[in-house]
Design a protein around this motif. Sequence first.
Motif, mmCIF file in Angstrom:
data_model
loop_
_atom_site.group_PDB
_atom_site.id
_atom_site.type_symbol
_atom_site.label_atom_id
_atom_site.label_comp_id
_atom_site.label_asym_id
_atom_site.label_seq_id
_atom_site.Cartn_x
_atom_site.Cartn_y
_atom_site.Cartn_z
ATOM 1 N N GLU A 173 0.822 -1.211 0.000
ATOM 2 C CA GLU A 173 0.000 0.000 0.000
ATOM 3 C C GLU A 173 0.857 1.263 0.000
ATOM 4 O OE1 GLU A 173 1.186 -0.713 4.169
ATOM 5 O OE2 GLU A 173 0.526 -1.970 2.483
ATOM 6 N N ARG A 174 2.151 1.110 0.334
ATOM 7 C CA ARG A 174 3.117 2.211 0.308
ATOM 8 C C ARG A 174 4.218 1.936 -0.716
ATOM 9 N NH1 ARG A 174 1.213 6.664 2.506
ATOM 10 N NH2 ARG A 174 3.286 7.383 3.115
ATOM 11 N N HIS A 175 3.912 1.133 -1.717
ATOM 12 C CA HIS A 175 4.889 0.745 -2.740
ATOM 13 C C HIS A 175 6.153 0.140 -2.117
ATOM 14 C CE1 HIS A 175 2.402 2.244 -5.866
ATOM 15 N NE2 HIS A 175 2.624 3.533 -5.658
ATOM 16 N N GLY A 191 9.616 -7.734 -3.792
ATOM 17 C CA GLY A 191 8.609 -6.898 -3.167
ATOM 18 C C GLY A 191 7.210 -7.436 -3.418
ATOM 19 N N SER A 192 6.266 -7.062 -2.583
ATOM 20 C CA SER A 192 4.882 -7.492 -2.750
ATOM 21 C C SER A 192 4.231 -6.772 -3.928
ATOM 22 C CB SER A 192 4.068 -7.198 -1.487
ATOM 23 O OG SER A 192 4.437 -8.048 -0.437
ATOM 24 N N CYS A 237 10.694 -1.520 -4.306
ATOM 25 C CA CYS A 237 10.830 -0.656 -3.126
ATOM 26 C C CYS A 237 11.014 0.770 -3.620
ATOM 27 C CB CYS A 237 12.027 -1.087 -2.270
ATOM 28 S SG CYS A 237 12.368 -0.010 -0.847
ATOM 29 N N THR A 238 10.359 1.714 -2.983
ATOM 30 C CA THR A 238 10.468 3.118 -3.388
ATOM 31 C C THR A 238 11.183 3.955 -2.337
ATOM 32 O OG1 THR A 238 8.222 3.482 -2.566
ATOM 33 C CG2 THR A 238 8.472 3.049 -4.920
ATOM 34 N N GLY A 239 12.116 3.326 -1.622
ATOM 35 C CA GLY A 239 12.913 4.073 -0.661
ATOM 36 C C GLY A 239 12.214 4.261 0.663
ATOM 37 N N GLY A 292 9.080 -4.239 -10.113
ATOM 38 C CA GLY A 292 8.405 -2.973 -10.398
ATOM 39 C C GLY A 292 9.354 -1.814 -10.155
ATOM 40 N N MET A 293 8.827 -0.680 -9.708
ATOM 41 C CA MET A 293 9.660 0.489 -9.452
ATOM 42 C C MET A 293 10.710 0.205 -8.375
ATOM 43 S SD MET A 293 7.066 3.754 -9.324
ATOM 44 C CE MET A 293 6.007 2.998 -8.075
#
Length: 269
Positions: free
Chosen positions: A32-34, A65-66, A72-74, A114-115
């Motif tokens: 939910e928080r990337h 990552g999920s 992961c976006t940091g 992903g990102m």
Amino acid sequence: MSDFESGTDLEFSTLLYRERDGVAWVTLNRPERHNAFDLVMAEEIHRLWKTLRHRDSVRCVVLTGSGDKAFCTGIDRDTVVPQPSSPYMVDDPGVALGPKTADLWKPVVAAVNGMACGGAFYLLGECEFLIAAEHATFFDPHVTYGMVMAYEAVHLAQRMPHGELARLALLGTAERMTARRAYEIGFVSEVVPDNTALTAAAEQAARTIAACEPSAIEGTVRAVWAAREMSKAHAMATAPHLVQLGNIAPERQADLFATRAKGGDWRAR
């Protein structure tokens, strides 16, 4: 990965952990928080790496990552990190994220789904190699928001050409490096069509590694990192000690040669 045996003694609030056939699957679990990390996740990741040093059943780790939007976006921008009053001391929860920082020398394969941006590079910078889904992207937002990209740049400088790092760093959120471009410059070792193929590719690599002698694998990991971080003379001086520590007995080597001399099945990449 629901069919994996659960590591019931390794439970976390921000991570998913599964273990099978010598491979630990570690999933950043804040979709939910990337999958951005907060102070809890940072502590749990570091604690997990420390725990796996003592877990002989694990010979290789896959980190992902999920979901399918982000690896992961940091750091989560809502996270408040208390700072010392002195400008000469900085508390950064990201610096302890990497497995090598925790003295874990079991190989870690990153499956980038992903990102991946910002503080994700603390993790990716200390993995052995990266496999990415076609839709994965890489970028760094620091300069866009008036911040210096420093620690992340140090990690990435060891893994990509200077000009590519400078472009990624200085263009901020205005440009993203695709998985294909990351492969072309050597940052990513393999690109696969989607997350299903990503899981399969990561499992194939990890299970192959886990089937080898742990002392040889861990000694080789140390040698590869020594070659990257030390001068050539220093690394070469370290090499004989790693060989002495990690090689199995000659008779066991002979047994493996007899059973694996033809190499078995192999795949081209």
